[in-house]
Design a protein around this motif. Structure first.
Motif, short mmCIF file in Angstrom:
data_model
loop_
_atom_site.label_atom_id
_atom_site.label_comp_id
_atom_site.label_asym_id
_atom_site.label_seq_id
_atom_site.Cartn_x
_atom_site.Cartn_y
_atom_site.Cartn_z
N ASP A 1 -1.84 5.49 12.54
CA ASP A 1 -1.81 4.05 12.66
C ASP A 1 -0.38 3.61 12.96
N SER A 2 -0.12 2.32 12.90
CA SER A 2 1.19 1.81 13.32
C SER A 2 2.12 1.51 12.15
N HIS A 3 1.77 1.95 10.95
CA HIS A 3 2.57 1.62 9.78
C HIS A 3 3.75 2.58 9.60
N LEU B 1 2.94 7.48 -2.21
CA LEU B 1 4.01 6.94 -1.38
C LEU B 1 4.06 7.76 -0.10
N GLY B 2 3.89 7.09 1.01
CA GLY B 2 3.95 7.76 2.30
C GLY B 2 4.99 7.14 3.19
N LEU B 3 5.64 7.95 4.00
CA LEU B 3 6.69 7.48 4.90
C LEU B 3 6.50 8.11 6.28
N ARG C 1 11.26 -2.53 -2.20
CA ARG C 1 12.31 -1.76 -1.53
C ARG C 1 11.86 -1.38 -0.10
N LEU C 2 10.60 -1.01 0.05
CA LEU C 2 10.08 -0.66 1.37
C LEU C 2 10.11 -1.85 2.30
N GLY D 1 12.57 -3.25 5.93
CA GLY D 1 11.98 -3.58 7.22
C GLY D 1 10.78 -2.75 7.60
N LEU D 2 10.20 -2.05 6.64
CA LEU D 2 9.05 -1.19 6.93
C LEU D 2 7.74 -1.98 6.85
N SER D 3 6.83 -1.67 7.75
CA SER D 3 5.48 -2.21 7.63
C SER D 3 4.70 -1.31 6.68
N VAL D 4 4.07 -1.90 5.66
CA VAL D 4 3.46 -1.14 4.58
C VAL D 4 1.94 -1.29 4.61
N ARG D 5 1.25 -0.18 4.59
CA ARG D 5 -0.20 -0.18 4.43
C ARG D 5 -0.52 0.09 2.97
N ASP D 6 -1.19 -0.86 2.34
CA ASP D 6 -1.52 -0.72 0.92
C ASP D 6 -2.79 0.08 0.74
N LEU D 7 -2.74 1.08 -0.11
CA LEU D 7 -3.89 1.88 -0.49
C LEU D 7 -4.53 1.27 -1.74
N PRO D 8 -5.74 1.67 -2.09
CA PRO D 8 -6.42 1.05 -3.24
C PRO D 8 -5.65 1.25 -4.55
N LEU D 9 -5.78 0.28 -5.44
CA LEU D 9 -5.23 0.38 -6.78
C LEU D 9 -6.01 1.44 -7.57
N LEU D 10 -5.28 2.41 -8.16
CA LEU D 10 -5.92 3.45 -8.97
C LEU D 10 -5.29 3.48 -10.36
N ARG D 11 -6.01 4.05 -11.29
CA ARG D 11 -5.53 4.17 -12.66
C ARG D 11 -5.09 5.59 -12.95
N ASP D 12 -3.86 5.75 -13.39
CA ASP D 12 -3.37 7.07 -13.83
C ASP D 12 -4.02 7.45 -15.15
N VAL D 13 -4.16 8.75 -15.38
CA VAL D 13 -4.63 9.24 -16.67
C VAL D 13 -3.43 9.59 -17.53
#
Length: 215
Positions: free
Chosen positions: A121-123, A138-140, A167-168, A172-184
């Motif tokens: 994608d373009s992110h 976190l992806g870059l 910070r992202l 100046g980065l375009s950010v694609r948000d992934l679903p909210l998840l719960r850590d164990v």
């Protein structure tokens, strides 16, 4: 079965599941041995999920030694010393050019939420916020920038995720948000997450075995 090759490098940052060293907030009600078994199961589910996503390379960034839980298909590199921000920056530093996504070992339910089109994608960045205020992914697009983007972010707080995402954006980065998840992290987390795990989940099976013993 390992998925076909993709463009991205997938990283899992993890700690060897040794009793007394992992998931200490699960104790009590679980014993250190049970907490380590749950950590190993969560890690196994995470590694299995990563194997099913198209990737150019898969890397386990490990604090400790690999064990029987490590499937084929991963390169293993040691974590660098320092705080979590330094260790995350160090994980991205082992990547080649091209997009990279890092996840932890605390979300055994992540299989349905890993993007299969990473880098297509373009992110510039991909970000998964955790329910406790941290982040699970976190992806870059350019992992060489990780040091300046991650170092100095306060880790293990209820605003870590917000600070990291800001910070992202400020870079100046375009950010694609992934679903909210719960850590164990706690027993309540485990009970909440287990119903979201995919069929065949090791985490679900281990947690169920402890419940059977308790009866």
């Amino acid at each position: 079965m390992t998925a076909a090759s993709g463009r991205a490098t997938l990283l899992v940052i993890a700690k060897e599941p040794v009793p007394g060293r992992v998931k200490t907030r699960l104790t009590p009600p679980y014993t250190p041995q049970e907490a380590a078994a749950l950590a190993e199961a969560s890690l196994s589910d995470t590694l299995d999920a990563v194997l099913r996503v198209p990737a150019r390379r898969r890397i386990l960034v490990l604090d400790g030694k690999p064990g029987r839980w490590l499937p084929p298909g991963f390169d293993v590199v040691p974590q660098v010393s320092g705080g979590l921000d330094e260790r995350i920056a160090g994980a991205f530093a082992v990547c080649d050019d091209g997009p990279a996504l890092l996840v932890g070992m605390d979300t055994p339910q992540l299989a349905a939420h890993l993007p299969a089109d990473l880098g297509e994608d373009s992110h510039d960045a991909w970000f998964g916020l955790a329910a406790d205020g941290g982040f699970w992914a976190l992806g870059l697009a350019h992992p060489s920038r990780a040091g300046s983007l991650v170092r100095g972010v306060p880790m293990s707080t209820d605003h870590t995720g917000a600070v990291q995402r800001r910070r992202l954006v400020e870079a100046g980065l375009s950010v694609r948000d992934l679903p909210l998840l719960r850590d164990v992290d706690t027993a309540a987390d485990a009970a909440s997450v287990v119903g979201l795990c995919p069929p065949g989940s090791r985490f679900a099976a281990v947690l169920a075995s402890f419940s059977e013993v308790a009866r």
